[in-house]
Motif scaffolding. Structure first.
Motif, short mmCIF file in Angstrom:
data_model
loop_
_atom_site.label_atom_id
_atom_site.label_comp_id
_atom_site.label_asym_id
_atom_site.label_seq_id
_atom_site.Cartn_x
_atom_site.Cartn_y
_atom_site.Cartn_z
N ILE A 621 -9.29 -3.85 27.72
CA ILE A 621 -9.24 -4.90 26.69
C ILE A 621 -8.54 -6.11 27.26
O ILE A 621 -7.47 -6.00 27.86
N LEU A 622 -9.18 -7.28 27.09
CA LEU A 622 -8.61 -8.54 27.55
C LEU A 622 -7.90 -9.21 26.37
O LEU A 622 -8.49 -9.46 25.32
N ILE A 623 -6.58 -9.51 26.54
CA ILE A 623 -5.79 -10.19 25.51
C ILE A 623 -5.68 -11.66 25.91
O ILE A 623 -5.08 -11.99 26.93
N VAL A 624 -6.29 -12.54 25.11
CA VAL A 624 -6.25 -13.99 25.38
C VAL A 624 -5.20 -14.59 24.44
O VAL A 624 -5.43 -14.72 23.24
N GLU A 625 -4.01 -14.94 24.99
CA GLU A 625 -2.88 -15.36 24.15
C GLU A 625 -1.95 -16.22 25.00
O GLU A 625 -1.61 -15.86 26.12
N LEU A 632 3.27 -9.65 25.01
CA LEU A 632 4.04 -8.44 25.24
C LEU A 632 3.85 -7.45 24.09
O LEU A 632 3.61 -6.25 24.31
N ILE A 633 3.94 -7.95 22.86
CA ILE A 633 3.85 -7.06 21.70
C ILE A 633 2.48 -6.41 21.62
O ILE A 633 2.35 -5.19 21.48
N VAL A 643 -4.50 2.40 26.36
CA VAL A 643 -5.51 1.37 26.58
C VAL A 643 -5.10 0.55 27.80
O VAL A 643 -3.92 0.24 27.98
N LYS A 644 -6.08 0.19 28.63
CA LYS A 644 -5.82 -0.65 29.79
C LYS A 644 -5.94 -2.11 29.36
O LYS A 644 -6.96 -2.50 28.78
N CYS A 645 -4.90 -2.88 29.64
CA CYS A 645 -4.87 -4.26 29.16
C CYS A 645 -4.80 -5.26 30.30
O CYS A 645 -4.18 -5.00 31.35
N ASP A 646 -5.46 -6.40 30.10
CA ASP A 646 -5.33 -7.55 30.98
C ASP A 646 -5.05 -8.76 30.09
O ASP A 646 -5.44 -8.78 28.92
N VAL A 647 -4.38 -9.76 30.64
CA VAL A 647 -3.93 -10.89 29.84
C VAL A 647 -4.46 -12.19 30.43
O VAL A 647 -4.47 -12.36 31.66
N ALA A 648 -4.91 -13.10 29.56
CA ALA A 648 -5.30 -14.45 29.97
C ALA A 648 -4.48 -15.43 29.15
O ALA A 648 -4.43 -15.33 27.92
N ASP A 649 -3.80 -16.40 29.82
CA ASP A 649 -2.89 -17.33 29.13
C ASP A 649 -3.62 -18.43 28.37
O ASP A 649 -3.02 -19.10 27.53
N ASN A 650 -4.90 -18.66 28.70
CA ASN A 650 -5.65 -19.69 27.98
C ASN A 650 -7.14 -19.38 28.03
O ASN A 650 -7.57 -18.43 28.69
N GLY A 651 -7.93 -20.25 27.39
CA GLY A 651 -9.37 -20.01 27.28
C GLY A 651 -10.10 -20.12 28.60
O GLY A 651 -11.04 -19.35 28.86
N LEU A 667 -9.60 -9.66 22.68
CA LEU A 667 -8.80 -10.16 21.55
C LEU A 667 -8.49 -11.62 21.84
O LEU A 667 -7.79 -11.94 22.80
N MET A 668 -9.06 -12.53 21.03
CA MET A 668 -9.05 -13.95 21.35
C MET A 668 -8.18 -14.72 20.34
O MET A 668 -8.44 -14.71 19.13
N ASP A 669 -7.12 -15.42 20.85
CA ASP A 669 -6.36 -16.34 20.00
C ASP A 669 -7.19 -17.62 19.82
O ASP A 669 -8.11 -17.89 20.60
N ILE A 670 -6.86 -18.42 18.82
CA ILE A 670 -7.66 -19.62 18.54
C ILE A 670 -7.01 -20.87 19.14
O ILE A 670 -7.61 -21.60 19.92
N HIS A 671 -5.74 -21.16 18.78
CA HIS A 671 -5.06 -22.36 19.28
C HIS A 671 -4.35 -22.06 20.60
O HIS A 671 -3.40 -21.28 20.62
N MET A 672 -4.85 -22.68 21.68
CA MET A 672 -4.26 -22.48 23.02
C MET A 672 -4.37 -23.78 23.81
O MET A 672 -5.19 -24.65 23.47
N PRO A 673 -3.55 -23.93 24.86
CA PRO A 673 -3.70 -25.11 25.73
C PRO A 673 -5.08 -25.11 26.38
O PRO A 673 -5.64 -24.04 26.64
N GLY A 674 -5.59 -26.28 26.67
CA GLY A 674 -6.93 -26.34 27.27
C GLY A 674 -7.98 -26.18 26.19
O GLY A 674 -7.90 -26.76 25.11
N ILE A 675 -8.97 -25.34 26.49
CA ILE A 675 -10.03 -25.14 25.48
C ILE A 675 -9.55 -24.14 24.42
O ILE A 675 -8.74 -23.25 24.70
N SER A 676 -10.05 -24.30 23.20
CA SER A 676 -9.66 -23.40 22.12
C SER A 676 -10.36 -22.05 22.24
O SER A 676 -11.29 -21.89 23.05
#
Length: 741
Positions: A621-625, A632-633, A643-651, A667-676
């Motif tokens: 699962i990719l966590i975009v946050e 972390l949470i 679950v195996k997790c990977d993290v992306a800091d922005n879009g 899992l995609m956050d909406i408001h992030m630096p760069g593209i939403s």
């Protein structure tokens, strides 16, 4: 008061009362005489119509109508129209007959005179049959029969049966007609209605002749003829003679048939001549009236001409002066109006400019407010996500009972704070009744316990004791909106704690009533604190209102709590009541209705219990946050379930990682630096349409979520979320992907 004066006053009062009574009695007697006079004329007219004596009938009708019109008596005007309709029917002027009976029906319908209305319907039925309006006749007879039975009108059912027979006969249904005639005959005989009986016999004989029963037709016609001769019913005798002629023609006895036909023609000619005389009389009356009008008009015209001759010179002078004056005033008025119009146009232009500027400012303020609400919502929800997420993680790490109680209280407070933020930010929605009430199952007793635990420290700091009285007959599980119930109680109990020092606060919940699957509960929050003055009780529930300036300085607060309570209760079809006395405390009372929970439909908590967590094991699962704490949470919650997790800091990073790696879910956050998050999802969908993407966002969701689904999201989880909802939606998305593959 001296005795002679008392006696004099008594005598005066007696004379006044006697005079008033005498006048009233005379008025009643006069009205009764008028009614008797009209009734007498109408009875005579009706009898004359039955005997074909139409000239006296018309005379009596005119007299009755004149009296009714002079005295403005609607009831007798309608009765007169009924008899006049019968007269026109006998004259074969069916259109006038219909006009008269419809006028009568309109008056009787407006006056709700159901008895006379039933008689009018019976008359209209015979007229409509002759006009071949058969459907109208059928409807009218049904109404007449219903009113006859409702009012138990004696004898009228016989007339209705006769009209039903006439309708059937007109429609070439002789057997059906005989059935109706036989049904009406006993009633007509019972009330000895001679004309109706004769009319029924002659028409039943016609029906019998139509089906070939010649002997029966002759015998029945004999009965009709006997009544016609005895009662001098010329029309009945004419019809009977005509029917005899047809019967003997069928039998082949042409001489006898001819003799009856001559008798019929003789009576018919006599009736026709009478009718002509009546019509001529009526026309003559109209001509006389016209002649009188012409004479009056001629005299009036001559008088006018003389007056004109005398006043012509003076009138010419007056008109000339008036014309000059009017023209002068008109010129002056036009000049002033032009000046006023020019000034008005200038003012309007200035006002329009001001209004346009005000409108633009209002639009900019509205846009700024929307932008502010959107930003502050995200900024407040993001740290709340950290609070609720960390609380969940701590609860799963085997805390001590004391710690668990505090953590549960923290979790509850976080949920309450989220609800409070939503209500403050959407206060305009709340006042416009746009906030929706949820319906989920919950334990009311435990919910109130959580409220008391959360407020326990505040109460202890002010040395207050909380007394909780809960009716044990209340069902354990209810359906309603627990967050709003908690918010109401926290505001009210918190209010009591704030304004009470070294005192007591009572929380009472009682069952009022139980109907089927619904239970009605009463809530009381009482304290012995400072109380509220009678004057301030009238506006204490308004926005930003407190008891006084001194209270605001001493106790603090926004003055928004009771306003929110009032609006929330109004939303839940209830209202808040207040009983208070300054210096002795306050009592807040309200009642709520809940459904008793029946475990038919599972909520997220129930669904979470059924999840097969093995489906999550070893899933990528990719966590975009962009928020490190939230990363972390979310990561810790997932990794606890292998679950195996990977993290992306922005879009941008998320799009790159999805291109280079294989993931089971994003899992995609909406408001992030760069593209939403929305733009990132759109880019991912250009090369990968299969991978499930769930929006994990702190954005305030509007009622319309189409934007998310239209841009490629499979589901939405609002932050801060409940773990049950989080895992339920993840499990559903992964299972759906496996099924598709």
């Amino acid at each position: 008061m001296p005795t002679p004066i008392k006696q004099f006053i008594a005598i005066v009062l007696f004379i006044c009362c006697f005079f008033t009574y005498s006048q009233t009695e005379q008025g009643v007697i006069k009205n009764q005489q008028i009614k008797d006079s009209i009734d007498n004329y109408l009875i005579k007219a009706s009898q004359s119509i039955d005997q074909a004596k139409l000239e006296p009938a018309l005379s009596n009708i005119i007299r009755a109508k004149e009296i009714a019109l002079q005295n403005q008596n609607r009831t007798y005007r309608a009765k007169t129209n009924m008899v006049l309709a019968k007269l026109y029917r006998e004259l074969r002027d069916l259109e006038k007959a219909e006009d008269q009976i419809l006028d009568a029906i309109q008056i009787q319908t407006e006056d709700n005179d159901e008895i006379m209305l039933a008689h009018s319907y019976a008359i209209y039925a015979s007229i409509a049959t002759q006009l071949k309006k058969y459907q109208t006749t059928n409807e009218i007879l049904d109404k007449a029969l219903a009113l006859t039975k409702k009012k138990d009108i004696e004898g009228l059912e016989g007339s209705i049966k006769l009209n039903q027979g006439l309708l059937a006969l007109s429609q070439n249904q002789p057997k059906e007609a005989i059935k109706h005639f036989k049904g009406g005959l006993p009633i007509i005989k019972t009330y000895n209605l001679a004309y109706l009986k004769a009319k029924l016999y002659v028409n039943m004989a016609k029906a019998q002749l139509a089906i070939g029963e010649l002997d029966n037709a002759e015998a029945t016609n004999d009965s009709s003829m006997q009544i016609g001769i005895k009662q001098s019913f010329s029309e009945i005798r004419s019809e009977s003679n005509e029917l005899y002629s047809r019967i003997y023609e069928k039998k082949g006895d042409y001489l006898t048939s001819l003799s009856y036909l001559r008798a019929h023609e003789k009576i018919k000619d006599s009736l026709f001549n009478t009718n002509k005389e009546i019509i001529a009389q009526e026309a003559g009356a109209k001509l006389n009236l016209n002649e009188n009008n012409v004479l009056i008009e001629e005299l009036t015209e001559e008088n006018i001409q003389q007056q004109k001759s005398l006043k012509l010179g003076r009138l010419t002078t007056i008109l000339s002066i008036a014309l000059i004056t009017i023209l002068s005033l008109l010129t002056l008025s036009l000049y002033k109006n032009n000046n006023l119009r020019a000034r008005a146009n200038e003012l309007l232009q200035n006002k329009n400019t001001e209004l346009i500027l005000a409108k633009e400012n209002a639009e900019r303020a509205g846009e700024a407010k929307i932008q502010f609400l959107s930003t502050i919502t995200h900024e407040l929800r993001t740290p709340l996500y950290a609070v609720t997420g960390l609380t969940h993680l701590l609860l799963e790490e085997s805390p001590t009972p004391n710690q668990k109680e505090h953590l549960n209280s923290l979790k509850f407070s976080g949920e309450y704070l989220l609800s409070l933020i939503n209500n403050i930010l959407d206060l305009n929605k709340l006042e416009a009744n746009k906030v929706e009430i949820e319906s989920t199952s919950f334990n009311l007793k435990k919910r109130i316990n959580d409220v008391l635990i959360a407020l326990g420290k505040s109460a202890k700091d002010r040395n207050n004791k909380l007394h909780y009285e809960f009716d044990e007959s209340i069902p354990t599980k209810l359906k309603g909106d627990p967050l709003k119930v908690s918010q109401i109680l926290i505001n009210l109990i918190g209010n009591s704690i704030k304004f009470t020092q070294n005192g007591d606060i009572w929380i009472r919940v009682k069952a009022i009533n139980k109907i089927d699957t619904k239970v009605f509960l009463s809530f009381e929050i009482e304290d012995n604190g400072v109380g509220i003055s009678e004057k301030k009780q009238q506006n204490i529930f308004e926005n930003f209102t407190q008891g006084s300036v001194q209270i605001n300085r001493k106790f603090g607060g926004t003055g928004l709590g009771l306003s929110i309570v009032k609006n929330l209760l109004s939303l839940m079809d209830s209202e808040i009541k207040l009983e208070s006395e300054l210096g002795k405390g306050s009592k807040f009372l309200f009642s709520l209705k809940f459904d008793i929970f029946e475990n038919k439909n599972s909520n997220y908590t129930e669904e979470a219990k059924k999840i097969d967590y093995n489906v999550l094991v070893d899933k990528n699962i990719l966590i975009v946050e962009d928020n490190k704490i939230n990363q972390l949470i979310t990561r810790k919650i997932l990794e606890k379930n292998k679950v195996k997790c990977d993290v992306a800091d922005n879009g941008d990073i998320a799009v790159h990682k999805v291109k280079e790696n294989s993931f089971d879910l994003i899992l995609m956050d909406i408001h992030m630096p760069g593209i939403s998050g929305i733009e990132a999802t759109k880019q991912i969908r250009e090369f990968n349409t299969e991978i499930p993407i769930i929006a994990l966002t702190a954005v305030t969701l509007d009622d319309n979520l189409d934007e998310f689904y239209d841009n490629g999201f499979n589901d939405i989880i609002p932050k801060p979320y409940k773990t049950e909802e989080f895992f339920t939606k993840l499990h559903k998305a992964l299972i759906k992907k496996q099924t598709t593959m």
